[in-house]
Design an enzyme around this catalytic site. Structure first.
Site, PDB file in Angstrom:
ATOM      1  N   ALA A  84       0.822  -1.204   0.000  1.00 64.97           N
ATOM      2  CA  ALA A  84       0.000   0.000   0.000  1.00 64.97           C
ATOM      3  C   ALA A  84       0.861   1.261   0.000  1.00 64.97           C
ATOM      4  O   ALA A  84       0.665   2.162  -0.826  1.00 64.97           O
ATOM      5  CB  ALA A  84      -0.907  -0.006   1.218  1.00 64.97           C
TER       6      ALA A  84
ATOM      7  N   ASP B  88      10.002  -6.190  -3.789  1.00 70.46           N
ATOM      8  CA  ASP B  88       8.978  -6.792  -2.957  1.00 70.46           C
ATOM      9  C   ASP B  88       8.881  -8.249  -3.366  1.00 70.46           C
ATOM     10  O   ASP B  88       8.830  -8.542  -4.559  1.00 70.46           O
ATOM     11  CB  ASP B  88       7.627  -6.086  -3.154  1.00 70.46           C
ATOM     12  CG  ASP B  88       6.656  -6.378  -2.022  1.00 70.46           C
ATOM     13  OD1 ASP B  88       6.544  -7.558  -1.633  1.00 70.46           O
ATOM     14  OD2 ASP B  88       6.020  -5.438  -1.519  1.00 70.46           O
TER      15      ASP B  88
ATOM     16  N   ARG C 199      -6.661  -0.877  -1.489  1.00 71.67           N
ATOM     17  CA  ARG C 199      -5.854   0.325  -1.280  1.00 71.67           C
ATOM     18  C   ARG C 199      -4.594   0.353  -2.126  1.00 71.67           C
ATOM     19  O   ARG C 199      -4.001   1.395  -2.294  1.00 71.67           O
ATOM     20  CB  ARG C 199      -5.536   0.507   0.207  1.00 71.67           C
ATOM     21  CG  ARG C 199      -4.673  -0.558   0.760  1.00 71.67           C
ATOM     22  CD  ARG C 199      -4.845  -0.688   2.265  1.00 71.67           C
ATOM     23  NE  ARG C 199      -3.935  -1.702   2.753  1.00 71.67           N
ATOM     24  CZ  ARG C 199      -4.087  -3.002   2.544  1.00 71.67           C
ATOM     25  NH1 ARG C 199      -5.121  -3.452   1.890  1.00 71.67           N
ATOM     26  NH2 ARG C 199      -3.202  -3.862   2.980  1.00 71.67           N
TER      27      ARG C 199
ATOM     28  N   LYS D 136       4.090  -8.038  -7.073  1.00 70.60           N
ATOM     29  CA  LYS D 136       3.682  -6.669  -6.758  1.00 70.60           C
ATOM     30  C   LYS D 136       4.597  -5.626  -7.389  1.00 70.60           C
ATOM     31  O   LYS D 136       4.128  -4.649  -7.976  1.00 70.60           O
ATOM     32  CB  LYS D 136       3.688  -6.466  -5.243  1.00 70.60           C
ATOM     33  CG  LYS D 136       2.500  -7.058  -4.542  1.00 70.60           C
ATOM     34  CD  LYS D 136       2.515  -6.706  -3.061  1.00 70.60           C
ATOM     35  CE  LYS D 136       1.200  -7.173  -2.424  1.00 70.60           C
ATOM     36  NZ  LYS D 136       1.169  -6.897  -0.984  1.00 70.60           N
TER      37      LYS D 136
ATOM     38  N   ASP E  96       5.976  -3.542   6.061  1.00 68.20           N
ATOM     39  CA  ASP E  96       4.850  -3.812   6.957  1.00 68.20           C
ATOM     40  C   ASP E  96       5.290  -4.552   8.210  1.00 68.20           C
ATOM     41  O   ASP E  96       4.480  -5.047   8.953  1.00 68.20           O
ATOM     42  CB  ASP E  96       3.780  -4.622   6.219  1.00 68.20           C
ATOM     43  CG  ASP E  96       4.315  -5.971   5.773  1.00 68.20           C
ATOM     44  OD1 ASP E  96       5.524  -6.220   5.952  1.00 68.20           O
ATOM     45  OD2 ASP E  96       3.520  -6.777   5.262  1.00 68.20           O
ATOM     46  N   ASN E  97       6.591  -4.653   8.441  1.00 65.29           N
ATOM     47  CA  ASN E  97       7.004  -5.322   9.670  1.00 65.29           C
ATOM     48  C   ASN E  97       8.273  -4.696  10.235  1.00 65.29           C
ATOM     49  O   ASN E  97       9.077  -4.110   9.514  1.00 65.29           O
ATOM     50  CB  ASN E  97       7.193  -6.818   9.440  1.00 65.29           C
ATOM     51  CG  ASN E  97       8.365  -7.085   8.523  1.00 65.29           C
ATOM     52  OD1 ASN E  97       9.514  -7.145   8.956  1.00 65.29           O
ATOM     53  ND2 ASN E  97       8.085  -7.198   7.233  1.00 65.29           N
TER      54      ASN E  97
ATOM     55  N   CYS F 134       2.620 -22.431  29.219  1.00 69.51           N
ATOM     56  CA  CYS F 134       1.696 -23.233  30.028  1.00 69.51           C
ATOM     57  C   CYS F 134       0.298 -22.635  30.002  1.00 69.51           C
ATOM     58  O   CYS F 134      -0.695 -23.365  30.045  1.00 69.51           O
ATOM     59  CB  CYS F 134       2.215 -23.382  31.459  1.00 69.51           C
ATOM     60  SG  CYS F 134       2.249 -21.852  32.391  1.00 69.51           S
TER      61      CYS F 134
END
Lengths: 323, 773
Positions: free
Chosen positions: B192, B218, B229, B242, B290-291, B346
């Protein structure tokens, strides 16, 4: 909620944004109709945003021809003469916008927007106009307000590094999320005409100088019978003269509208792509808010100036007696 | 205090981390025995808007804040006033390059400044004013002033027919426009943000000159949910790369754009693509990622190669931008958000107390059942003898565990027909939601106590109850449907149509014989946060070796019964395909578990949101973020700007809120009379030995105790063996230890040295570039 469910295709396409505003807002969006006038770079950005968001329909009005200047900030017009030759701005933009989202109905309405009747505007949920003279802004705003249904009205203009958005939502009821719960809110918006006739003296000192500068240029163009954007630096003496008059009438100091600011606004009438993206993004979100009835709207002016990077919201309304 | 169990909301006060007080009289309530779970709810509040008059008096509504003290230079104000007066007096603008006009202009400005008295500037800077006068007619504009160039050139006339962002030439001057056109830009990511950036830079004319080059990369392909978008993509592009699609769309916006599209993820594994040459040639890097991990990696590269990095991100209606400018600002990684909280294992395994825990568990079960086990089966089947040798050599608990799972999959739970898959699904249901719970509550009964005598099942632990399978419960049946269909997929068994008919499915399920379950004594269940690795990687024992041999023997027998060439099909979780039953199974697993523990269930959309770690995104905030970044791009490409000129922004379109601040300068480290920041590097020439390097630092008052090159330790004074390296050249030690050939074009290597001062305080010194030729 009421209304039909979203189709599977809509859910898949709009997945990421439904997570922002919810399926209900998406349903309202997809049933909404938007009228757009004046296809400049900012408006192109705005149209892209709402077409991607999935409104029901977008109707474009702009019979002007494609010029070199239109090309430079409007990415909807590809620089290939074969594509735009013999077409109006609205037609070229319509072709491009259709491709962005086949689920949105994009069309062109030809003719002079100021001659369109009240019932024409009644077909829409939001009206966005740009490159309009003062008289045209008032006229279209009045027609929208005459309708019993609420038609959200917006004007948007960019001059070089500066941008302005005006919002009129009449009586506006909406909901907003406050922490975990949703609260109902109500706001009353003045018309464009009422807004700009609020005496300057009555406004707080901190109101953006851009507000006054834009009004001076707007009035100058109106008095001279010019189209918006046709005023240039050569008109500076005339504009300064008008500033003096207006400041006297309003009994405010001329320093409220600095020369430098007016010069700047007259110097660049063209748009900067980054400013278009910013203003187009904000306007897009505002229209989406008004249609979905979610979140605090802008009330009622927004100014952005790339010089200092500031974005300012100004509430310009007539002070009413406290009841 | 049974009175509290009516579920009605109650007001509380004095909230502390472990306690709060009820705002009501509880003297008539019964005695508190134990337990109880409290959920926080917020009561609706009515908001009163201020009347207009009051609002006007107290205009607290300006949502903007600019944290910097940035003011347009007062000199500029004077210059504009002078220009105004010049035009009034002379009746025209100063002629470009006219010394006479410039002098006149400067004297007017001087007069204005004097009249201002206190408010004037100390130095009217005639040089700047001369430039101002020279350029007044053509490019006189505070915008240009801001972008550093009071550019005294004539407006470049349009070359007609060729598409150019003409306005910018007249606005910014041709020098900046040339910088834009010849810029070598790297856009990392074509999602985007990437699409919006490409559109903006194409319109701005960035990388459109003969020297210009825009690289976009990308590794992702286009999918449906991108289209709302990522506007350079169309329906028919789904499945295509992309970057390639976006690049060709950008070229159609501006045919002059010099762009190359790559499909490489940026990271240590692609440094052969994005090599030193590539980075060194760049003008600016724009992140469209995006990360956080990828952002941190690009940040490190930019830091190393001293490249400006324009960073931005969006989350729903929020967006932020951050400028990273070499030596002027801190780098992206310098200030970090706290890491995401993860629930202890746990909690996820046995004691969930919210739906997130259930979904995390569901994800991990999905992976284990449908991806890992089938993959393990295939690993065994494709080379049984090699696999067996590997397992015998490992001979540990994990090897045993792997073999058990393979055997279970190929023996007891082998599926040949779709009915087998239904049986499997039904038995999984029984295991997960009945037997395991029975075992857990058998080991820890409701009244169990801990070693300190406190009740075991106290908050946040919730006491679970087993489910009773019923074909009349639609969610039970849906679970069976999703599980059996996916199981069939792993075995390559065709899915019959009747599975979607609930009556038929119910009939098939009722055929399944479900054995009774008897909880066992002495079952170990993790109850506290333990280091997972410590328990799962326990050392192998003689027993394990024997068990492994037996398992392998059984497996061998199983294998002979399989059709030749049989392989399973591992399933990778894909959240975005609504027809693949993945999310149905995950939501089913999570919700059934939630029922066990009386946790509110979620619908599929919400489940997908949490389990798929989906980031909500809209076009408007993306457009705005990229617009803000591109304004900064002008400044970067114009060059020579101060940190005060740049802006970091945070905006929330939903509120709406716009705020901006100057970027934070880098942290300055000081030692003796030296000071440096993260952007600095020290250089040592003359191919030094390790001892010489240490001495060089010693002379600066720094005691080096450890030297490393990349991930290789070259020297550490705690190891006696390292002493013999002291008189070797640093580069030779690096070659020897790192076993890496230094490229022939390279003449230096960068080492990180850990140092202390004479008081044993650690001093964080810059990287040192050692030149060896």
């Amino acid at each position: 909620m009421n209304g039909e469910e979203l189709t599977e295709q809509e859910t898949a396409l709009y997945d990421r944004q439904i997570r922002v505003w919810g399926a209900d807002a998406q349903r309202r969006l997809s049933k909404s109709h938007i009228l757009v006038y004046g296809m400049k770079g900012t408006v192109a950005e705005f149209c892209k945003n709402i077409v991607l968001a999935g409104v029901g329909s977008v109707t474009l009005v702009d019979d002007r021809e494609v010029t070199e200047e239109a090309l430079s900030a409007n990415f909807l017009i590809l620089p290939d003469e074969n594509l735009y030759h013999g077409k109006t701005l609205a037609e070229v933009c319509c072709d491009s916008l259709k491709e962005f989202n086949p689920m949105v109905h994009v069309s062109v309405e030809k003719g002079d927007i100021s001659t369109f009747g009240v019932e024409f505007f009644g077909k829409f949920d939001a009206v966005v106009i740009s490159c309009c003279s003062l008289a045209k802004k008032k006229l279209i705003n009045q027609k929208c307000r005459k309708l019993s249904k609420r038609v959200a009205f917006y004007t948007v203009d960019c001059r070089g590094s500066c941008g302005e958005i005006f919002v009129d939502l009449k009586d506006y009821k909406y909901s907003k999320k406050k922490l975990e719960e949703t609260v109902e809110c109500q706001l009353e918006f003045p018309s464009f005409e009422d807004t700009i006739s609020v005496p300057w003296k009555a406004l707080p000192k901190r109101v953006s100088k851009l507000y006054f500068a834009m009004r001076v240029i707007e009035q100058f163009e109106d008095a001279e019978g010019r189209n918006p954007g046709e005023t240039s630096i050569a008109d500076l003496p005339g504009v300064l003269k008008l500033r003096k008059e207006l400041c006297e009438t309003n009994s405010v100091n001329e320093s409220q509208i600095p020369d430098a600011l007016l010069e700047r606004l007259l110097m660049d009438t063209s748009e900067y792509p980054p400013v278009c993206a910013i203003i187009g993004g904000i306007l897009g979100q505002e229209v989406i808010k008004a249609i979905s009835g979610k979140g605090d709207p802008l009330k009622n002016f927004f100014f952005f100036d790339a010089i200092d990077g500031k974005g300012l919201i100004e509430d310009i309304s007539e002070p009413k007696p406290v009841s | 205090m049974k009175e509290l169990n009516d579920g009605k909301p109650r007001k509380i006060k004095s909230v502390r981390p472990y306690s709060f007080t009820l705002e009501e009289d509880t003297t008539n309530f019964g005695t508190y025995v134990k337990g109880g779970i409290v959920t926080q709810v917020k009561q609706p509040r009515v908001l009163n808007f201020k009347p207009l008059r009051a609002a006007l008096k107290d205009p607290g509504d300006f949502l903007l804040s600019d944290f910097s003290k940035f003011d347009r230079p007062p000199l500029l104000h004077i210059a504009f006033q002078a220009l105004d007066r010049f035009i009034c007096e002379i009746g025209r603008f100063p002629v470009a390059r006219s010394e006479e006009d410039a002098q006149k202009f400067i004297s007017i400005a001087g007069n204005i400044n004097e009249c201002l008295g206190e408010g004037g500037v100390e130095d009217i800077n005639p040089k700047l004013l001369t430039h101002f006068a020279f350029g007044a007619r053509a490019v006189l504009n505070p915008m240009a002033a801001m972008f550093g160039g009071i550019v005294g050139q004539e407006v470049v006339k349009a070359c007609s027919g060729k598409f150019h962002p003409l306005f910018q030439i007249s606005v910014f001057g041709s020098k900046l426009q040339k910088n834009l056109e010849d810029a070598k830009v790297f856009i990392v990511g074509s999602g985007a943000l990437g699409c919006e950036f490409l559109k903006n830079v194409a319109l701005m004319g960035v990388s459109c000159g003969s020297q210009g080059k825009l690289t976009i990369t990308d590794d992702d392909v286009i999918e449906k949910s991108n289209l709302s978008r990522q506007f350079l993509f169309r329906d028919w592009n789904i499945g295509q790369a992309k970057s390639t699609v976006a690049a060709s769309a950008a070229v159609s916006i501006n045919p002059q754009l010099k762009i190359e599209a790559l499909q490489n993820r940026v990271g240590p594994e692609t440094e052969f693509v994005f090599n030193d040459d590539f980075w060194e040639n760049l003008t600016v890097v724009i992140n469209a990622l995006d990360n956080v991990d990828a952002r941190l990696y690009v940040d490190q590269r930019c830091l190393y190669f001293q490249k400006p990095l324009l960073e931005s991100g969006t989350l729903g209606a929020k967006c932020n931008t951050q400028m990273v400018i070499p030596h002027l600002t801190e780098n992206y990684g310098a200030s970090r958000d706290p890491p995401e909280k993860q629930a202890p294992m746990c909690t996820v395994h046995s004691f969930p107390h919210n739906i997130d825990h259930c979904l995390t568990w569901a994800r991990s079960e999905f992976e284990g059942l449908l991806e890992k086990t089938p993959a393990e089966v295939n690993a065994y089947l494709s080379n049984p003898s090699e696999y067996a040798t590997a397992m015998r050599n490992a001979a540990d608990a994990q090897a045993k565990d792997n073999l058990e799972r393979i055997l279970q999959c190929l023996e007891q739970e082998k599926c040949e027909t779709f009915q087998d898959c239904v049986t499997w699904a039904r038995l999984r249901f029984e295991d997960y939601f009945v037997n395991r719970v029975k075992q857990l509550t058998f080991t820890f009964p409701e009244d169990a106590t801990t070693s300190t005598g406190a009740p075991f099942w106290s908050a946040p632990k919730r006491f679970p109850r087993p489910l009773q399978f019923s074909t009349t419960d639609p969610s039970h049946l849906q679970f069976i449907m999703a599980a059996s269909i996916l199981r069939a997929e792993t075995f390559g068994i065709p899915v019959p149509d009747w599975v979607k008919n609930t009556k038929m499915l119910a009939k098939a399920v009722e055929k399944v014989i479900v054995p009774d379950f008897q909880p066992k004594e002495g079952v170990k269940i993790e109850t506290i946060e333990t280091d997972e690795r410590a328990t799962s990687l326990s050392t192998g024992s003689v027993d394990d070796a024997a068990v492994i041999n037996e398992l392998l023997f059984k497996l061998e027998r199983c294998r002979n019964n399989l059709p030749s060439g049989f392989r399973m099909k591992p399933i990778q979780f894909e959240k975005d395909d609504d027809t693949n039953y993945h999310m149905d199974l995950i939501a089913g697993l999570a919700n059934m578990r939630a029922r066990n523990y009386s946790i509110p269930e979620v619908d599929k959309l919400k489940a997908k949101f949490i389990a798929g770690r989906i980031i909500p995104a809209i076009a408007t905030s993306t457009a705005m973020a990229t617009g803000l970044v591109c304004l900064e791009l002008y400044k970067v490409l114009d060059g020579a700007h101060k940190v005060e000129d740049y802006r970091n922004t945070f905006a929330n379109l939903a509120l709406p809120l716009f705020s901006m601040a100057e970027p934070v300068p880098p942290k300055v480290m000081k030692h003796r009379d030296m000071s440096w920041t993260v952007w600095d590097r020290w250089i040592l020439r003359g191919n030094p030995t390790v001892r010489e390097l240490i001495q060089w630092l010693k002379d600066k008052g720094l005691n080096a105790y450890s030297i490393s090159y990349g991930s290789c330790l070259l020297f550490n004074n705690v190891f006696p063996r390292h002493k013999e390296r002291l008189d070797k050249k640093v580069v030779d030690v690096a070659r020897e230890i790192a076993k890496e050939d230094l490229p022939p074009y390279r003449s230096h290597l960068d080492v990180v040295v850990a140092c202390e001062d004479d008081e044993d305080n650690d001093i964080n010194i810059p990287q040192i570039s050692i030149y060896y030729r």
